[in-house]
Design an enzyme around this catalytic site. Structure first.
Site, PDB file in Angstrom:
ATOM      1  N   PRO A  89       0.989  -0.950  -0.175  1.00  0.00           N
ATOM      2  CA  PRO A  89      -0.006   0.087   0.027  1.00  0.00           C
ATOM      3  C   PRO A  89       0.786   1.227   0.065  1.00  0.00           C
ATOM      4  CG  PRO A  89      -0.101  -1.055   2.060  1.00  0.00           C
ATOM      5  CD  PRO A  89       0.535  -2.107   1.118  1.00  0.00           C
ATOM      6  N   GLU A 116       2.705  -6.777   8.509  1.00  0.00           N
ATOM      7  CA  GLU A 116       3.020  -5.251   8.502  1.00  0.00           C
ATOM      8  C   GLU A 116       4.066  -4.896   7.332  1.00  0.00           C
ATOM      9  OE1 GLU A 116       1.671  -2.914  10.296  1.00  0.00           O
ATOM     10  OE2 GLU A 116       0.506  -4.725  10.871  1.00  0.00           O
ATOM     11  N   ARG A 154      -4.943  -8.301 -20.296  1.00  0.00           N
ATOM     12  CA  ARG A 154      -5.803  -7.942 -21.224  1.00  0.00           C
ATOM     13  C   ARG A 154      -5.343  -7.141 -22.343  1.00  0.00           C
ATOM     14  NH1 ARG A 154      -9.056  -4.284 -20.639  1.00  0.00           N
ATOM     15  NH2 ARG A 154     -11.216  -5.153 -21.297  1.00  0.00           N
ATOM     16  N   ASP A 169     -12.596   1.285 -23.891  1.00  0.00           N
ATOM     17  CA  ASP A 169     -12.739   1.336 -22.512  1.00  0.00           C
ATOM     18  C   ASP A 169     -12.226   2.612 -21.931  1.00  0.00           C
ATOM     19  OD1 ASP A 169     -13.405  -1.352 -22.683  1.00  0.00           O
ATOM     20  OD2 ASP A 169     -11.912  -2.326 -21.781  1.00  0.00           O
TER      21      ASP A 169
HETATM   22 CL1  6GU Z   1      -0.288  -3.811  -3.040  1.00  0.00          CL
HETATM   23  N1  6GU Z   1      -1.241  -4.280  -0.621  1.00  0.00           N
HETATM   24  C1  6GU Z   1      -2.148  -4.152   0.317  1.00  0.00           C
HETATM   25  N2  6GU Z   1      -1.692  -4.950   1.470  1.00  0.00           N
HETATM   26  N3  6GU Z   1      -3.041  -3.091   0.497  1.00  0.00           N
HETATM   27  C2  6GU Z   1      -3.092  -2.363  -0.635  1.00  0.00           C
HETATM   28  C3  6GU Z   1      -2.311  -2.735  -1.709  1.00  0.00           C
HETATM   29  C4  6GU Z   1      -1.504  -3.658  -1.769  1.00  0.00           C
HETATM   30  N4  6GU Z   1      -2.955  -1.728  -2.724  1.00  0.00           N
HETATM   31  C5  6GU Z   1      -3.787  -0.947  -2.047  1.00  0.00           C
HETATM   32  N5  6GU Z   1      -4.047  -1.673  -1.004  1.00  0.00           N
END
Ligand code: 6GU
Length: 239
Positions: A89, A116, A154, A169
């Site tokens: 994230p 984590e 895709r 798209d």
């Molecule tokens: Cl790649 N991993 C995690 N754990 N949460 C996320 C993500 C990735 N992308 C958005 N949220």
């Protein structure tokens, strides 16, 4: 295009790999996906791959050693090493522009984190691209890896039955506008009618209507895509 996925939960991928578009692409040998269980590379007798974070705090951190050993071994497979992607994230956000860039690379190695995250030395040593799929938190990188794979395949020639079907798209090739609504039979359902113009046979009128719908939708839902400020003026920033 070849994918190697490293995960602590490899079974998550089995249903996905066996279904629809992706399984057909695999069958046609346009795509191959190899899932690897990180636990295979642990030397710990309890098969542990995580430990508590130095400095304290909640959760567990995936250790550097099994990850580096695993990636180095997987990179030996196949003709050329893969582009290493760490799904996190805290990564750069995936969008269609990045997907279009990545599709030129024939092999990707996807590292799915849990807990984590990884010991940061994984990043120091392997220098992966760090990618996120959006501003929300998932339990791990597995669902993000599937989203990435799907967005990439895709664009692999031959994977979509109808070669044209990704041209129109939303977001494709610099298309920064949302797709218009679609209708099929029946013409009326529970009092809701298909818009008259779509039944008219007037292709120019249909094109115009769709374009207007796309713009209206984008204005309503994704004003950020139009490069305009809230008062409707074209934005000052050029980025
Ligand atoms: Cl790649 N991993 C995690 N754990 N949460 C996320 C993500 C990735 N992308 C958005 N949220």
């Amino acid at each position: 295009m070849r994918f190697d996925i490293v995960s602590l939960f490899p079974e998550i991928f089995s249903g996905y790999l066996g279904e629809s578009l992706l399984s057909k692409a695999i069958e046609q040998q346009l795509v191959s996906v190899n899932v690897h269980d990180l636990r295979k590379w642990t030397t710990d007798k309890h098969q542990r791959v995580d430990d508590r974070p130095f400095g304290g705090g909640p959760g567990m951190v995936i250790q550097v050693e099994p990850v580096v050993r695993c990636v180095e071994e997987i990179q030996q497979l196949g003709q050329q090493p893969g582009n290493i992607i760490l799904l996190t994230p805290t990564g750069k956000r995936l969008d269609q522009k990045l997907v279009e860039e990545l599709v030129d690379t024939p092999r990707h190695l996807l590292l799915c984190g849990r807990y984590e995250g990884f010991d940061h030395r994984v990043v120091d040593i392997l220098k992966p691209m760090e990618i996120s799929i959006g501003d929300y938190i998932l339990n791990g990188g597995e669902v993000a890896a599937m989203a990435m794979i799907e967005s990439l395949i895709r664009l692999v020639p031959g994977v979509l039955g109808d070669e044209m079907s990704n041209v129109d798209d939303s977001f494709s090739s610099g298309n920064r506008i949302l797709e218009y609504p679609q209708y099929t039979r029946p013409r009326e359902y529970r009092g809701f009618q298909v818009p008259e113009v779509l039944l008219s046979g007037d292709h120019q009128a249909i094109d115009d209507w769709r374009k207007a719908q796309s713009i209206e939708r984008t204005r309503d839902r994704r004003h950020d895509l139009l490069g305009e400020s809230d008062d409707g003026d074209v934005d000052q920033k050029t980025s």
